[in-house]
Every structure is written in C-alpha cells, then in structure tokens.
Motif scaffolding. Structure first.
Motif, mmCIF file in Angstrom:
data_model
loop_
_atom_site.group_PDB
_atom_site.id
_atom_site.type_symbol
_atom_site.label_atom_id
_atom_site.label_comp_id
_atom_site.label_asym_id
_atom_site.label_seq_id
_atom_site.Cartn_x
_atom_site.Cartn_y
_atom_site.Cartn_z
ATOM 1 N N ASP A 31 -2.114 5.184 4.169
ATOM 2 C CA ASP A 31 -2.807 4.951 5.436
ATOM 3 C C ASP A 31 -3.017 3.442 5.544
ATOM 4 O OD1 ASP A 31 -4.439 4.770 7.646
ATOM 5 O OD2 ASP A 31 -5.754 6.413 7.061
ATOM 6 N N ILE A 32 -1.973 2.750 5.969
ATOM 7 C CA ILE A 32 -1.963 1.285 5.939
ATOM 8 C C ILE A 32 -3.047 0.665 6.823
ATOM 9 C CG2 ILE A 32 -0.557 -0.759 6.453
ATOM 10 C CD1 ILE A 32 1.886 0.919 5.554
ATOM 11 N N SER A 91 -2.552 0.026 -4.631
ATOM 12 C CA SER A 91 -1.715 -0.247 -5.801
ATOM 13 C C SER A 91 -0.471 0.626 -5.834
ATOM 14 C CB SER A 91 -2.524 -0.031 -7.085
ATOM 15 O OG SER A 91 -3.073 1.285 -7.129
ATOM 16 N N ALA A 92 -0.432 1.697 -5.019
ATOM 17 C CA ALA A 92 0.745 2.576 -4.967
ATOM 18 C C ALA A 92 1.869 1.977 -4.128
ATOM 19 C CB ALA A 92 0.361 3.947 -4.416
ATOM 20 N N CYS A 93 1.583 0.903 -3.404
ATOM 21 C CA CYS A 93 2.604 0.260 -2.562
ATOM 22 C C CYS A 93 3.776 -0.205 -3.423
ATOM 23 C CB CYS A 93 1.988 -0.927 -1.822
ATOM 24 S SG CYS A 93 3.162 -1.914 -0.877
ATOM 25 N N VAL A 94 4.990 0.125 -2.977
ATOM 26 C CA VAL A 94 6.191 -0.265 -3.725
ATOM 27 C C VAL A 94 6.840 -1.510 -3.139
ATOM 28 C CG1 VAL A 94 6.655 2.072 -4.544
ATOM 29 C CG2 VAL A 94 7.620 1.317 -2.357
ATOM 30 N N ALA A 95 6.195 -2.108 -2.150
ATOM 31 C CA ALA A 95 6.664 -3.370 -1.554
ATOM 32 C C ALA A 95 8.093 -3.264 -1.018
ATOM 33 C CB ALA A 95 6.547 -4.514 -2.553
ATOM 34 N N CYS A 96 8.400 -2.123 -0.381
ATOM 35 C CA CYS A 96 9.744 -1.965 0.180
ATOM 36 C C CYS A 96 9.942 -2.806 1.437
ATOM 37 C CB CYS A 96 10.019 -0.488 0.486
ATOM 38 S SG CYS A 96 8.982 0.203 1.807
ATOM 39 N N GLY A 97 8.843 -3.150 2.115
ATOM 40 C CA GLY A 97 8.918 -4.013 3.288
ATOM 41 C C GLY A 97 9.211 -3.315 4.597
ATOM 42 N N LYS A 98 9.382 -1.986 4.601
ATOM 43 C CA LYS A 98 9.668 -1.279 5.849
ATOM 44 C C LYS A 98 8.524 -1.459 6.854
ATOM 45 C CE LYS A 98 12.586 2.349 3.814
ATOM 46 N NZ LYS A 98 12.732 3.811 3.599
ATOM 47 N N CYS A 99 7.307 -1.456 6.360
ATOM 48 C CA CYS A 99 6.134 -1.587 7.222
ATOM 49 C C CYS A 99 6.120 -2.947 7.926
ATOM 50 C CB CYS A 99 4.865 -1.409 6.404
ATOM 51 S SG CYS A 99 4.870 -2.345 4.855
ATOM 52 N N ALA A 100 6.392 -3.998 7.171
ATOM 53 C CA ALA A 100 6.358 -5.354 7.729
ATOM 54 C C ALA A 100 7.412 -5.538 8.814
ATOM 55 C CB ALA A 100 6.544 -6.376 6.616
ATOM 56 N N GLN A 144 2.425 -7.169 14.843
ATOM 57 C CA GLN A 144 1.614 -8.353 14.552
ATOM 58 C C GLN A 144 2.228 -9.223 13.455
ATOM 59 O OE1 GLN A 144 -0.878 -8.664 16.688
ATOM 60 N NE2 GLN A 144 -0.276 -6.648 17.481
ATOM 61 N N LYS A 145 3.398 -8.806 12.958
ATOM 62 C CA LYS A 145 4.105 -9.565 11.911
ATOM 63 C C LYS A 145 3.255 -9.722 10.649
ATOM 64 C CE LYS A 145 7.319 -10.105 14.984
ATOM 65 N NZ LYS A 145 8.511 -9.228 14.948
ATOM 66 N N ILE A 146 2.519 -8.692 10.296
ATOM 67 C CA ILE A 146 1.657 -8.733 9.108
ATOM 68 C C ILE A 146 2.502 -8.498 7.856
ATOM 69 C CG2 ILE A 146 -0.263 -7.594 7.914
ATOM 70 C CD1 ILE A 146 -1.349 -6.829 10.703
ATOM 71 N N ASP A 147 2.272 -9.292 6.850
ATOM 72 C CA ASP A 147 2.905 -9.094 5.552
ATOM 73 C C ASP A 147 2.138 -7.982 4.826
ATOM 74 O OD1 ASP A 147 4.072 -9.191 3.053
ATOM 75 O OD2 ASP A 147 3.153 -11.105 2.484
ATOM 76 N N VAL A 148 2.448 -6.746 5.176
ATOM 77 C CA VAL A 148 1.685 -5.613 4.651
ATOM 78 C C VAL A 148 1.746 -5.531 3.128
ATOM 79 C CG1 VAL A 148 1.385 -3.113 4.705
ATOM 80 C CG2 VAL A 148 1.930 -4.345 6.813
ATOM 81 N N PRO A 149 2.928 -5.617 2.498
ATOM 82 C CA PRO A 149 2.943 -5.571 1.030
ATOM 83 C C PRO A 149 2.069 -6.659 0.403
ATOM 84 C CG PRO A 149 5.150 -5.262 1.882
ATOM 85 C CD PRO A 149 4.303 -5.673 3.048
ATOM 86 N N GLY A 150 2.064 -7.842 1.011
ATOM 87 C CA GLY A 150 1.217 -8.918 0.502
ATOM 88 C C GLY A 150 -0.256 -8.570 0.596
ATOM 89 N N CYS A 201 3.566 1.244 11.155
ATOM 90 C CA CYS A 201 3.875 1.006 9.748
ATOM 91 C C CYS A 201 3.837 2.279 8.916
ATOM 92 C CB CYS A 201 2.895 -0.006 9.164
ATOM 93 S SG CYS A 201 1.156 0.467 9.394
ATOM 94 N N CYS A 202 3.111 3.280 9.369
ATOM 95 C CA CYS A 202 2.913 4.482 8.559
ATOM 96 C C CYS A 202 4.130 5.404 8.563
ATOM 97 C CB CYS A 202 1.689 5.256 9.063
ATOM 98 S SG CYS A 202 0.129 4.353 8.912
#
Length: 396
Positions: A310-311, A343-352, A357-363, A301-302
């Motif tokens: 550092d997710i 809080s700096a996450c922009v929820a782009c979804g690239k990580c997910a 593990q199919k984690i909803d990282v932005p969530g 994800c990083c």
C-alpha cells in the motif's frame, strides 16, 4: 477555566496528562515529585480537575507519584484516570492483578475514569480473548463502583475502531484519540472524530501538540502565528483549534514544567476563538509539515507492485516520520503483515515509472525502512518499562 459537561459532571476541558512528568536532576529517570506537586497545586487552584496516568508511564512511577500528590486533596475534588495495559506484549494477561496493583499505587478505592489502553490492530485480540476475560472483568468493576466510567484509547485505524465499536460500543462511554490540526488529515483524525461523534461517544484528546512538535512548527510558521496573535503562544493555537470541536470534551496535555502549565491554564481560562482566516492558516502550516513527499494518493503505483504494497499509505507514514518520529508510527507499520512493510520493497521501479508526481518510490521505501529501524519497537519499549519498574521497586 473552560468546562465540559459529561453525564452531569463538570470536567475541566484541560486535563493534566502524566506521561511526560518533569524528571529530577541526574540520569536515573526519577520523576521530580516536588515539581509535580507544585504543578498540581497550581492546576487545582486554577480549576483543573482531571488527571490522567497509566500503568506503564515513567516505568510505573507515574501512578505512584500522582497518587501521592493527589492524595493530599479530598477524593471528591478531582477525577483520576488510568489505563489497563492490554496493548503491551505479554505471555499472559491478568486484569485483576493489575487493577488491584493500580488502586494500591494510586492510593484510591476507585477510578473515576478507566481506559483499555491503546486498542489497535495488534492488541484488539488480546482485549477480546476469552482466556483473559478483560472486558468482563472491568465491566464487573464498574458494576461494583470501583470504576465510575469505562472507555478506551486507540492509535488504530478508523476501520479497527469500527470493528471494536461494533462489538463493544455499547459499553464504551468515551474514547481517547490522537488529534490535532496536523493529524486531522495526516492520521485520519477527522474520520475518527466523525465516527465517534456519529456513535454518540465523547472524544478525549491526546497529543494535542504532537509531543511538542506543533509548539515549534518552524520559524516561519511561528512568526506568522505570532503576528496574528502576539499575546498567545504557538502551543495555544493547537488548543484553540480543538476547542472548536463540539464533541471534544477533554484535552490532555503532558506538561513537563511550570511554564507549560501556566500557559495552558491561561489558554483554557478564556480568550478568542479562532476565526476562519486563522483556521486556514493552521491548515496551511499542516500542509507544509506533511508535504515531504507530494503523494496525491492516486494509487497508480499499486497496480503493478509485485509485493502488493500500500504505497500511498507508506508514503504518508514516511511524511509522518519526517514531522516527528514516534513509537506510534513504527507500531502502525508493525500492525501489518511483515511482507507489506516498506522493507519488503524489491526496488523494481515499476511504481516510479507510472507516478504522475515523479516520486522515487523505492528511495522513499528505503528511507522509511531506515527511519523505522531507529525507532524502538514496542517489544523493546516493554523491556525498558520492565527495567524501569524494577529500578523503581528497588528505590521503594
């Protein structure tokens, strides 16, 4: 009572931590001194000889109360520890002024053990800043015999600890860290313990039951432990686990009532060591407690994160918050640059998209941000401490 040898001294392996003293009825936050006196008497009668306080505990009440209570016993019959608050936010730092105040509050001429309080990422520069001369001052106090043994406490990372020890390790006689069977892996406890052991520095333990969280690990876990050891409390398992670590010389417990004192004294008065099956049971419980989000730390994800977060570390922090939200968790995040906070996450979804593990990282980043906002910041706690200290002075 089980004892440790420290430089020829016989220390009770159980120490009475004065951060969570019982409070008197009412809402003014006063410590119940009569109950503290009763608990201290019981502790001393059963072999406890180490008492740990600090400048900010209970808004400054802790040092005063422990000083009055312990002052009824011969000075050479107990060991008193307190700490210099260099981790607290302030415009200036005056170690001499604080130290003299602490001696007066505790009614003593010397401290057996003195710690630099919480050397971590945001306080290390304060401790080594030549403007304040903190280390130089306390080394001089040790030379004069007003401090018998000098050490430090930390909630910092292993890397931060290495940096501090590389500079001051020769002067540090002991180190106090948060350690329990959950944080052995959740907060790099094993790495910290092994680092200190390699450096020849004895380990003092704080938060052995995670502020009480491990005394109540859930109905299923508690039932499993009770089945294995019907005669012992759930909290005793935490202490039994620590007793098996040879470099752990002191285990502090912030006891708030007589029941806790009696149970802990019982645990440290003997009993069976944990066997391999029992130890594995604790690790299994820890795995359940810390598995809110099943991150494996693969770091796929990083690579594509536009903010360079550092997710995996932030997910571990989220799991930590799910176990028990604490100021230390927020402090860990605030020690990083603000553009690396969840809080700096922009929820782009690239990580997910690349997470095995199919984690909803932005969530998760959103939930972590919301959880941290509910925890008081260190600056807010400092203001609360100052207000409590003001009220305490007014009460006399």
């Amino acid at each position: 009572m089980i004892y440790s040898d420290f430089k020829g001294m016989k220390l009770s392996r159980l120490g009475f931590g004065a951060m969570r003293l019982p409070l008197a009825p009412g809402e003014d936050g006063r410590v119940d001194e009569a109950l503290v006196e009763k608990m201290t008497r019981y502790a001393i009668e059963h072999g406890v000889n180490y008492f740990d306080t600090a400048y900010p505990y209970h808004g400054g009440q802790s040092e005063r109360v422990m000083g009055r209570v312990l002052g009824k016993y011969p000075r050479d019959s107990y060991y008193l520890a307190t700490k210099y608050p260099g981790h607290q936010i302030s415009e200036t730092y005056n170690p001499a002024e604080i130290f003299e105040e602490q001696l007066k509050k505790c009614g003593v001429e010397y401290f057996d053990f003195y710690l630099l309080h919480n050397v971590y990422e945001n306080s290390i520069e304060t401790y080594r800043d030549p403007r304040w001369g903190i280390m130089e001052y306390f080394l001089e106090q040790k030379k004069q015999g007003r401090i018998r043994h000098l050490g430090f406490s930390t909630h910092g990372s292993p890397e931060l600890m290495k940096e501090f020890l590389d500079q001051y390790g020769d002067e540090m006689e002991f180190c106090q860290i948060q350690l329990n069977y959950l944080d052995w892996t959740l907060q790099n406890g094993r790495e910290k313990y092994e680092l200190l052991t390699e450096r020849g520095i004895p380990v003092w333990v704080m938060e052995p039951v995670r502020g009480g969280r491990l005394a109540n690990p859930g109905e299923t876990a508690a039932a499993e432990l009770k089945e294995l050891r019907p005669e012992e409390s759930t909290a005793s398992w935490c202490f039994r686990w620590l007793q098996e670590l040879p470099n752990v010389k002191m285990i502090l417990s912030g006891m708030s009532d007589m029941a806790q004192m009696e149970d802990n004294v019982k645990t440290f008065s003997g009993g069976r060591a944990l066997d391999e099956k029992e130890t594995e049971k604790l690790y299994a419980i820890a795995d359940v407690l810390k598995s809110s989000v099943p991150c494996t730390g693969c770091r796929y994800c990083c690579d594509g994160c536009p903010k360079g977060l550092d997710i995996p570390m932030l997910i571990t922090t989220y799991n930590d918050v799910c176990v028990s939200a604490s100021m230390n968790t927020r402090m860990r995040v605030e020690s990083m640059p603000e553009d690396k906070w969840p809080s700096a996450c922009v929820a782009c979804g690239k990580c997910a998209k690349v997470c095995p593990q199919k984690i909803d990282v932005p969530g998760v980043m959103k939930k972590l941000t919301e959880a941290l906002e509910k925890i008081p910041s260190w600056a807010e706690l400092c203001r609360q401490r100052d207000e409590e200290a003001r009220r305490d002075r007014e009460r006399g």
